[in-house]
Design an enzyme around this catalytic site. Structure first.
Site, mmCIF file in Angstrom:
data_model
loop_
_atom_site.group_PDB
_atom_site.id
_atom_site.type_symbol
_atom_site.label_atom_id
_atom_site.label_comp_id
_atom_site.label_asym_id
_atom_site.label_seq_id
_atom_site.Cartn_x
_atom_site.Cartn_y
_atom_site.Cartn_z
ATOM 1 N N ASP A 154 -2.339 6.303 -3.464
ATOM 2 C CA ASP A 154 -1.178 5.672 -2.836
ATOM 3 C C ASP A 154 -0.698 4.529 -3.722
ATOM 4 O O ASP A 154 -1.179 4.362 -4.850
ATOM 5 C CB ASP A 154 -1.498 5.206 -1.414
ATOM 6 C CG ASP A 154 -2.504 4.058 -1.386
ATOM 7 O OD1 ASP A 154 -3.253 3.898 -2.366
ATOM 8 O OD2 ASP A 154 -2.542 3.325 -0.389
ATOM 9 N N ASP A 198 -1.008 1.287 -4.018
ATOM 10 C CA ASP A 198 -1.913 0.316 -4.632
ATOM 11 C C ASP A 198 -3.256 0.935 -4.994
ATOM 12 O O ASP A 198 -4.188 0.227 -5.377
ATOM 13 C CB ASP A 198 -2.103 -0.896 -3.726
ATOM 14 C CG ASP A 198 -2.855 -0.576 -2.436
ATOM 15 O OD1 ASP A 198 -2.821 0.593 -2.013
ATOM 16 O OD2 ASP A 198 -3.452 -1.499 -1.849
ATOM 17 N N ASP A 248 -5.722 2.217 -3.361
ATOM 18 C CA ASP A 248 -6.959 1.969 -2.620
ATOM 19 C C ASP A 248 -7.339 3.150 -1.746
ATOM 20 O O ASP A 248 -8.391 3.121 -1.103
ATOM 21 C CB ASP A 248 -6.887 0.676 -1.809
ATOM 22 C CG ASP A 248 -5.887 0.731 -0.661
ATOM 23 O OD1 ASP A 248 -5.079 1.683 -0.610
ATOM 24 O OD2 ASP A 248 -5.898 -0.193 0.174
ATOM 25 N N SER A 293 0.807 -1.210 0.000
ATOM 26 C CA SER A 293 0.000 0.000 0.000
ATOM 27 C C SER A 293 0.848 1.271 0.000
ATOM 28 O O SER A 293 1.590 1.517 -0.943
ATOM 29 C CB SER A 293 -0.966 -0.033 1.193
ATOM 30 O OG SER A 293 -1.931 0.974 1.110
#
Length: 450
Positions: free
Chosen positions: A242, A244, A246, A101
């Site tokens: 960010d 990834d 999400d 992440s």
């Protein structure tokens, strides 16, 4: 005993247990044992972000899955929410995202999705951990035609962006100038194409991943360049993701940052206006600013607060039938649209609100007036609850007494790393900053900083 899985899967320094190829291989086998039905050959969707260690872990994980008899659909670099979407729509048995992440490139992680596209329940994760502990490679070997194979899917990104574009309810083509910060991460291959598909004029920064620059001074944690770009190029709105993708932080046309609290308030108002805010309820966490409480109260909207972690927000939303929830960090859930938090989907929903009201994002954001807030992170040598120490409890109690009803204090451990977080809200920054620093120093003195 410490759980193998944290609040968002397994995460840590790549190539070191538990984020090692050896564990990834065993996890692949365990996932098939726990998640796959007894009959038929399971199919697992696997994606990753742009970290240097991603292909290493992917190779090991895929080997474990195939060795246990699962076929693998490799979607390559794709946002976490894209993996969840494809897992559900392609009728796969499970999905796996390899990402840490918002962490630095040295870290990585592995998170699983069920066949429905939801993150796993704690019990499912614990069952996989138990398989690893009890017999990481037990059982008769899978041989012959029962061995799985890995197939690359060439249209994964297009399938995902087509879905996201379908959630736009405004007038097409979109006559908006949009700035994007892709954090040199999983948003880079898909975000610019999505907003161009909607008809926006798109300016992009931090979309050249090299394996080591993911989240480095960019993205939702460091949106300074995007802020400047929005102002310099006279853009209407900016979206910072960010690693990834999400989570999302939005930038209005003046360069001001709008975090998850603002996004929840704007979305709640938009959905309520359209009569679409199910149960007239929003779910957030204990980190949500007091201003969000006041705003939703004025709208006669019920606010539920959970412990930190979007999986806990999700659980509360599903339990109570809510469709809107999220975290201050920018993890936002629209359960009438998707099964998990999705930064790109969140951006499209903000564009929907702007289009419906025909006003700039800055004007929509005026619905929320935040209390001053400060967050101090204290890196520790090891995971340890600060509130078990009498000195820390006394410092917190004294500060709460000083603030009385004009603020609040929250001290908690991060769910993904050895960091204690100290959050203080109150009447002014001048009041709360010394309080936060004093509590942080007390934690360091009591436990020992890294």
């Amino acid at each position: 005993m410490t759980r193998l899985f944290g609040t968002d899967g397994i995460r840590g320094l790549a190539n070191v247990d538990p984020v090692s190829p050896e564990i990834a291989l065993a996890l692949g086998r365990a996932a098939v044992e726990v998640l796959a039905p007894a009959d038929g050959k399971p199919t697992v969707v696997v994606g990753r972000d742009t970290r240097l260690s991603g292909t290493m872990l992917e190779g090991a994980l895929v080997a474990g899955l195939c060795a246990a008899g699962a076929d693998v659909l490799s979607v390559g670099v794709l946002p976490t929410a894209g993996v969840a979407y494809l897992t559900h729509t392609l009728n796969a048995t499970a999905g796996v995202m390899i990402s840490a992440s918002h962490n630095a490139f040295e870290d990585n992680g592995i998170k699983f999705f069920s066949a429905s596209g939801h993150k796993l329940e704690d019990g499912q994760e614990d069952a996989m951990a138990e398989v690893l502990t009890a017999h990481p490679a037990a059982g008769a070997p899978v041989t012959g035609s029962r061995v799985g194979q890995c197939v690359a899917t060439g249209d994964a990104g297009q399938r995902y962006t087509d879905f996201l574009a379908s959630t736009f309810t405004g007038t097409s083509p979109l006559n908006v100038r949009v700035g994007l910060d892709c954090a040199h991460g999983a948003a880079a291959p898909v975000a610019p194409e999505l907003f161009r598909q909607l008809g926006a004029h798109v300016s992009v920064c931090h979309a050249a991943p090299d394996g080591q620059n993911i989240n480095q001074d960019c993205g939702s944690l460091h949106p300074e360049r995007l802020q400047q770009m929005v102002v310099d190029e006279a853009l209407d709105v900016g979206f910072a993701f960010d690693g990834d993708a999400d989570r999302l932080v939005a930038i209005d046309h003046t360069g001001a940052i709008l975090d998850g609290d603002y996004i929840l308030a704007i979305s709640a108002q938009d959905l309520q206006t359209r009569g679409a805010l199910a149960r007239n309820m929003v779910v957030s966490t204990v980190m949500a600013n007091l201003g969000l409480d006041k705003t939703l109260q004025a709208m006669d909207v019920e606010l539920h607060k959970t412990q930190v972690g979007d999986k806990y927000v999700m659980q509360d939303m599903r339990e109570h039938g809510a469709i809107l929830g999220g975290e201050q960090s920018g993890h936002i859930l629209y359960l009438d649209r998707h099964t998990t938090g999705d930064g790109l989907l969140t951006a499209v929903q903000l564009l929907n609100a702007m289009s419906a009201q025909q006003v700039p994002l800055q004007e929509l954001a005026q619905i929320l007036q935040k209390f001053p807030q400060v967050l101090v992170n204290v890196r520790l040598q090891h995971r340890c609850d600060p509130l078990q120490f009498d000195s820390v409890r006394k410092a917190v109690h004294a500060a709460e007494s000083a603030l009385n009803e004009d603020g609040r204090i929250l001290v908690r451990m991060s769910g993904t790393e050895p960091v204690a977080r100290v959050m203080v809200e109150g009447p002014t920054q001048a009041v709360i900053e010394p309080i936060a620093e004093h509590i942080a120093q007390t934690i360091t003195d009591s436990i020992g900083g890294a």
